[in-house]
Design a protein around this motif. Sequence first.
Motif, PDB file in Angstrom:
ATOM      1  N   ILE A 261      51.221 -21.761 -17.594  1.00  0.00           N
ATOM      2  CA  ILE A 261      50.255 -22.272 -16.344  1.00  0.00           C
ATOM      3  C   ILE A 261      50.549 -20.366 -15.471  1.00  0.00           C
ATOM      4  N   ILE A 262      49.704 -19.854 -15.894  1.00  0.00           N
ATOM      5  CA  ILE A 262      50.508 -18.505 -14.857  1.00  0.00           C
ATOM      6  C   ILE A 262      49.148 -18.291 -13.714  1.00  0.00           C
ATOM      7  N   VAL A 263      49.028 -18.192 -13.044  1.00  0.00           N
ATOM      8  CA  VAL A 263      48.675 -17.879 -11.955  1.00  0.00           C
ATOM      9  C   VAL A 263      48.672 -16.403 -11.389  1.00  0.00           C
ATOM     10  N   VAL A 264      47.870 -15.589 -11.180  1.00  0.00           N
ATOM     11  CA  VAL A 264      47.229 -14.484 -11.680  1.00  0.00           C
ATOM     12  C   VAL A 264      46.940 -13.793  -9.670  1.00  0.00           C
ATOM     13  N   THR A 265      47.717 -13.092  -9.113  1.00  0.00           N
ATOM     14  CA  THR A 265      47.833 -12.632  -7.602  1.00  0.00           C
ATOM     15  C   THR A 265      47.642 -11.361  -7.143  1.00  0.00           C
ATOM     16  N   SER A 266      47.644 -11.708  -6.064  1.00  0.00           N
ATOM     17  CA  SER A 266      48.003 -10.400  -4.715  1.00  0.00           C
ATOM     18  C   SER A 266      47.886 -10.147  -3.585  1.00  0.00           C
ATOM     19  N   GLY A 267      48.038  -9.180  -2.277  1.00  0.00           N
ATOM     20  CA  GLY A 267      48.140  -9.991  -1.293  1.00  0.00           C
ATOM     21  C   GLY A 267      46.684  -9.026  -1.078  1.00  0.00           C
ATOM     22  N   LYS A 268      46.976  -7.980  -1.492  1.00  0.00           N
ATOM     23  CA  LYS A 268      45.263  -7.371  -0.604  1.00  0.00           C
ATOM     24  C   LYS A 268      44.885  -7.456  -1.892  1.00  0.00           C
ATOM     25  N   GLY A 269      43.226  -7.766  -1.706  1.00  0.00           N
ATOM     26  CA  GLY A 269      41.561  -7.650  -3.107  1.00  0.00           C
ATOM     27  C   GLY A 269      41.505  -7.129  -3.371  1.00  0.00           C
ATOM     28  N   GLY A 270      40.979  -6.954  -3.950  1.00  0.00           N
ATOM     29  CA  GLY A 270      40.191  -5.837  -4.901  1.00  0.00           C
ATOM     30  C   GLY A 270      40.741  -5.037  -5.551  1.00  0.00           C
ATOM     31  N   VAL A 271      42.260  -5.779  -5.704  1.00  0.00           N
ATOM     32  CA  VAL A 271      42.987  -4.790  -6.781  1.00  0.00           C
ATOM     33  C   VAL A 271      42.988  -5.248  -8.284  1.00  0.00           C
ATOM     34  N   GLY A 272      42.119  -5.652  -8.194  1.00  0.00           N
ATOM     35  CA  GLY A 272      42.293  -6.315 -10.537  1.00  0.00           C
ATOM     36  C   GLY A 272      42.470  -7.496 -10.857  1.00  0.00           C
ATOM     37  N   LYS A 273      42.590  -8.401  -9.455  1.00  0.00           N
ATOM     38  CA  LYS A 273      43.532 -10.139 -10.559  1.00  0.00           C
ATOM     39  C   LYS A 273      41.986 -10.183 -11.648  1.00  0.00           C
ATOM     40  N   THR A 274      40.689 -10.312 -11.239  1.00  0.00           N
ATOM     41  CA  THR A 274      40.243 -11.188 -11.478  1.00  0.00           C
ATOM     42  C   THR A 274      39.825 -10.248 -12.930  1.00  0.00           C
ATOM     43  N   THR A 275      39.739  -9.418 -12.924  1.00  0.00           N
ATOM     44  CA  THR A 275      40.037  -8.079 -14.107  1.00  0.00           C
ATOM     45  C   THR A 275      40.598  -8.244 -15.200  1.00  0.00           C
ATOM     46  N   THR A 276      42.249  -8.634 -14.181  1.00  0.00           N
ATOM     47  CA  THR A 276      43.388  -8.536 -15.266  1.00  0.00           C
ATOM     48  C   THR A 276      43.410 -10.038 -15.970  1.00  0.00           C
ATOM     49  N   THR A 277      42.350 -11.665 -15.247  1.00  0.00           N
ATOM     50  CA  THR A 277      42.801 -12.728 -15.487  1.00  0.00           C
ATOM     51  C   THR A 277      41.609 -12.805 -17.050  1.00  0.00           C
ATOM     52  N   ALA A 278      40.418 -11.844 -16.933  1.00  0.00           N
ATOM     53  CA  ALA A 278      39.364 -11.834 -18.312  1.00  0.00           C
ATOM     54  C   ALA A 278      40.071 -11.123 -19.352  1.00  0.00           C
ATOM     55  N   ASN A 279      40.720 -10.284 -19.021  1.00  0.00           N
ATOM     56  CA  ASN A 279      41.327 -10.004 -19.822  1.00  0.00           C
ATOM     57  C   ASN A 279      42.255  -9.501 -20.985  1.00  0.00           C
ATOM     58  N   LEU A 280      43.603 -10.818 -20.154  1.00  0.00           N
ATOM     59  CA  LEU A 280      44.166 -11.302 -20.413  1.00  0.00           C
ATOM     60  C   LEU A 280      43.998 -12.758 -20.830  1.00  0.00           C
ATOM     61  N   ALA A 281      43.380 -13.018 -20.504  1.00  0.00           N
ATOM     62  CA  ALA A 281      42.469 -14.562 -21.296  1.00  0.00           C
ATOM     63  C   ALA A 281      42.029 -14.015 -22.657  1.00  0.00           C
ATOM     64  N   VAL A 282      41.375 -13.077 -23.025  1.00  0.00           N
ATOM     65  CA  VAL A 282      40.803 -13.063 -23.928  1.00  0.00           C
ATOM     66  C   VAL A 282      41.761 -12.055 -24.472  1.00  0.00           C
ATOM     67  N   ALA A 283      42.333 -11.120 -24.430  1.00  0.00           N
ATOM     68  CA  ALA A 283      43.352 -10.903 -25.081  1.00  0.00           C
ATOM     69  C   ALA A 283      44.683 -11.790 -26.205  1.00  0.00           C
ATOM     70  N   LEU A 284      45.046 -12.581 -25.420  1.00  0.00           N
ATOM     71  CA  LEU A 284      45.711 -13.719 -25.635  1.00  0.00           C
ATOM     72  C   LEU A 284      45.290 -14.452 -26.103  1.00  0.00           C
ATOM     73  N   ALA A 285      44.002 -15.223 -26.269  1.00  0.00           N
ATOM     74  CA  ALA A 285      43.271 -15.303 -27.540  1.00  0.00           C
ATOM     75  C   ALA A 285      42.878 -14.983 -28.851  1.00  0.00           C
ATOM     76  N   SER A 286      42.765 -13.961 -28.356  1.00  0.00           N
ATOM     77  CA  SER A 286      42.561 -12.832 -30.033  1.00  0.00           C
ATOM     78  C   SER A 286      44.047 -12.775 -30.677  1.00  0.00           C
ATOM     79  N   MET A 287      44.966 -13.566 -29.893  1.00  0.00           N
ATOM     80  CA  MET A 287      46.356 -13.537 -30.528  1.00  0.00           C
ATOM     81  C   MET A 287      46.788 -14.962 -31.222  1.00  0.00           C
ATOM     82  N   GLY A 288      45.699 -15.483 -31.137  1.00  0.00           N
ATOM     83  CA  GLY A 288      45.684 -16.641 -31.946  1.00  0.00           C
ATOM     84  C   GLY A 288      45.524 -18.003 -30.714  1.00  0.00           C
ATOM     85  N   ASN A 289      45.933 -17.880 -29.626  1.00  0.00           N
ATOM     86  CA  ASN A 289      46.526 -18.828 -28.830  1.00  0.00           C
ATOM     87  C   ASN A 289      45.250 -19.516 -27.933  1.00  0.00           C
ATOM     88  N   ARG A 290      45.393 -21.087 -27.249  1.00  0.00           N
ATOM     89  CA  ARG A 290      44.667 -21.621 -27.529  1.00  0.00           C
ATOM     90  C   ARG A 290      44.918 -21.554 -25.605  1.00  0.00           C
TER      91      ARG A 290
END
Lengths: 90, 270
Positions: free
Chosen positions: B5-34
């Motif tokens: 279970i991994i939380v994606v955080t930042s101190g300042k807003g708008g630095v790319g947390k949501t972008t990172t979460t979405a892209n990592l989720a897709v990339a991890l799933a394409s590697m065969g993970n649930r």
Amino acid sequence: MGLFTKFFGSQKSGKIARDRLQLVLVHDRSDISPEMMENLRRDIITVIKNYVEIDENRIELDLEREDSSVALVANIPVMTVRRQRGKAGR
Amino acid sequence: MASRIIVVTSGKGGVGKTTTTANLAVALASMGNRVVAIDGDIGLRNLDVIMGLENRIVYTLIDALEGICRLNQTLIRDKRIENLYMIPTAQSKTKDAVTSEQMKGICEDLRNDFDYILVDSPAGIEAGFRNAAAGADEALVVTTPEVSAVRDGDRIIGLLESMDKSPIRLIVNRIRPQMVKKGDMLSVSDVLDVLAIDLIGMVPDDESVVTSSNKGEPLTLSTDSPASRAFKNIASRIAGNDVPFQDLDGLDSNGKGFLGKIKRAFFGRC
Ligand SMILES: Nc1ncnc2c1ncn2[C@@H]1O[C@H](COP(=O)(O)OP(=O)(O)OP(=O)(O)O)[C@@H](O)[C@H]1O
Ligand SMILES: [Mg+2]
């Protein structure tokens, strides 16, 4: 010319950013909570009282920040120094 | 494999947390993970639109907590890729709609069914962040190479450490190599120097991030752009692979860049 331009003059902005960041973090990280400060004061008093008698109410304890450093500065008024054991007192 | 279970955080807003979460989720799933990505930014939800799943929402995390539905009814399956799910949050509720205990419970319930649970956190150090982070074992801290973002990142790292998250690893996002080369942007190596935590990846500033968010198609789904490659590399490192770092600083010809530094750190360790 302000102090700021004097310090950072004609440097590249990346270098300026790094220097400013380092300074600001030194300050941020030295923010000790009032509670921690109170514990620190109490512990210091306990230790010093073993050696000298001090005026506990007039102790000044503060973190002083200067450009790139932070110092713990204490002003502790001494009332009397304890007699050292084993030595003839005067 | 044990679920992470991994939380994606930042101190300042708008630095790319949501972008990172979405892209990592897709990339991890394409590697065969649930994989499930949870939108932990209650009241300001974004993950749904970045992932392009906003039209599929029936129930939200809050509905499950209020007993309106079961947790598995909130799961939206991403049809574009196998084994990828998202749990949306409510747009109308306030940050207090979830407690830390509830968030922990949800994460634990999902642990059996997923290899990776990614939680997109709101920026800052307030309750919203604490709740989003409550159920996580590990943390990713996202920053841009700017004084304010790195400074606020330092606060968040302190908090994550006090919450015993481990490992806590850094992503430097929106790097502009040309500017770093000219000396007009903090380098990754500068950022690592001051924050002193492990780097897990660097993402260049890339226009395709904007076009992909326009379309609701995370980059890692299809595009082969610099940012897409960077996110895939990060996913692979999260999975434990030893992926060499790219030289986004352009400083390593003289050995002073972060690559030299990372090598030293690794050799120092083993
Ligand atoms: N590598 C990048 N290159 C170009 N643009 C980027 C990059 N990363 C993020 N952005 C842009 O920055 C903006 C903020 O990104 P994002 O919403 O992911 O940040 P956030 O940290 O989740 O923000 P918030 O704190 O508001 O939740 C978006 O418009 C996004 O397209
Ligand atoms: Mg966000």
